[in-house]
Enzyme design. Structure first.
Site, mmCIF file in Angstrom:
data_model
loop_
_atom_site.group_PDB
_atom_site.id
_atom_site.type_symbol
_atom_site.label_atom_id
_atom_site.label_comp_id
_atom_site.label_asym_id
_atom_site.label_seq_id
_atom_site.Cartn_x
_atom_site.Cartn_y
_atom_site.Cartn_z
ATOM 1 N N ARG A 1 -14.561 23.781 8.753
ATOM 2 C CA ARG A 1 -14.390 23.107 7.463
ATOM 3 C C ARG A 1 -15.462 23.441 6.445
ATOM 4 O O ARG A 1 -15.228 23.252 5.252
ATOM 5 C CB ARG A 1 -14.319 21.584 7.669
ATOM 6 C CG ARG A 1 -13.191 21.135 8.590
ATOM 7 C CD ARG A 1 -11.801 21.475 8.051
ATOM 8 N NE ARG A 1 -10.766 20.913 8.900
ATOM 9 C CZ ARG A 1 -9.471 20.906 8.595
ATOM 10 N NH1 ARG A 1 -9.048 21.468 7.478
ATOM 11 N NH2 ARG A 1 -8.593 20.384 9.423
ATOM 12 N N ARG B 1 0.817 -1.224 0.000
ATOM 13 C CA ARG B 1 0.000 0.000 0.000
ATOM 14 C C ARG B 1 0.846 1.268 0.000
ATOM 15 O O ARG B 1 0.333 2.358 -0.250
ATOM 16 C CB ARG B 1 -0.965 0.004 1.187
ATOM 17 C CG ARG B 1 -0.286 0.152 2.526
ATOM 18 C CD ARG B 1 -1.291 0.303 3.630
ATOM 19 N NE ARG B 1 -0.680 0.269 4.947
ATOM 20 C CZ ARG B 1 -1.340 0.506 6.060
ATOM 21 N NH1 ARG B 1 -2.623 0.769 6.034
ATOM 22 N NH2 ARG B 1 -0.723 0.465 7.217
#
Ligand code: FAD
Length: 234
Positions: free
Chosen positions: A195, A168
């Protein structure tokens, strides 16, 4: 389709090209805020009235935050890794459990931005403007090509017996992952104020917008008071 899956589909908002935010469950209400505050006077209400709405506005204005902690939202999120890195910085009152790339194979799903922009201005006061169409297409192609190439390398390593946790390492930040995210209304408001903001990166803002939509749906009076106070969490 099971009842749970059907419910999830109704509560699912598509975000970016392959992502989503789904409200998997909520134990939250404006009434719980009111009762969290009224317990100070050993009194509880069964339903909201106008006075209670005023109480929520008062609590928000005076930043009496703890009554907003008696609620629970559980979301399922599918987002690119660079968004997840930003999201998981939010610690207080948030819980996360994420798909493990050590234990299962990742899927070949990558975010290719629609909104390719250029950064203008100085640190602290950046703004972003769309690039010319040919630059946009070239950037999208670069991202598509490198993510495909990276996933092929990942699969080659897996075929050769390399552990998932090692293979990965070839995968880029645009890779989609999935996770459970739970939080209380106060921490959700704090997340949304930071956000769902013009200062936040476009991609996480899309998730925060969807999250704020769920807050508004489940706790309309609290959300309205939050907006009235300039979207600052108490
Ligand atoms: C526009 C923007 C740009 C950013 N840029 C960067 C960047 O360049 N680099 C970077 O590393 N991060 C960056 N961040 C992440 C930012 O620094 C915060 O980590 C993130 O927004 C989470 O905010 P928070 O700590 O208030 O939230 P939470 O972790 O949810 O904490 C909520 C509140 O609890 C209190 N609290 C939590 N933990 C502590 C503690 N350990 N000590 C004292 N009080 C605590 C604080 O009052 C805090 O506001 C950026 C965030 C935004 C919105």
């Amino acid at each position: 389709m099971s009842v749970e899956t059907e419910q999830l589909t109704q509560n699912k908002v598509a975000v970016l090209d392959h992502g989503f935010l789904a409200l998997d469950g909520a134990l939250a209400s404006d009434l719980a805020v009111v009762n969290g505050a009224r317990v100070s006077f050993n009194s509880l209400a069964d339903e909201m009235n106008e006075k209670d709405e005023g109480l929520i506005r008062f609590l928000m204005r005076e930043r009496h935050g703890s009554p907003f902690e008696h609620g629970y939202f559980r979301f399922i999120v599918k987002a690119p890794i660079f968004v997840v890195r930003e999201h998981h910085r939010h610690r207080a009152g948030h819980s996360y459990n994420e798909w493990s790339g050590r234990y299962s194979k990742m899927e070949a799903e990558f975010y290719v931005p629609d909104y390719v922009r250029t950064q203008v201005g100085k640190p602290g006061s950046y703004s972003f403007e769309p690039v010319e169409p040919d630059v946009r297409e070239a950037a999208r192609e670069e991202i598509r090509a490198i993510t495909e190439q990276a996933f092929e390398a990942y699969e080659r390593m897996l075929d050769q017996g390399v552990a998932k946790e090692v293979a990965r390492m070839a995968l880029p930040l645009a890779l989609y992952t999935k996770y459970f995210w739970s939080c209380n209304p106060r921490s959700l408001m704090h997340f949304c104020s930071l956000r769902n903001s013009e200062h936040a990166q476009f991609e996480i803002r899309e998730y925060a917008k969807a999250a704020e939509g769920f807050l508004e749906r489940v706790m309309p009076v609290t959300h309205a008071a939050f907006v009235e106070q300039g979207r600052t969490a108490p």
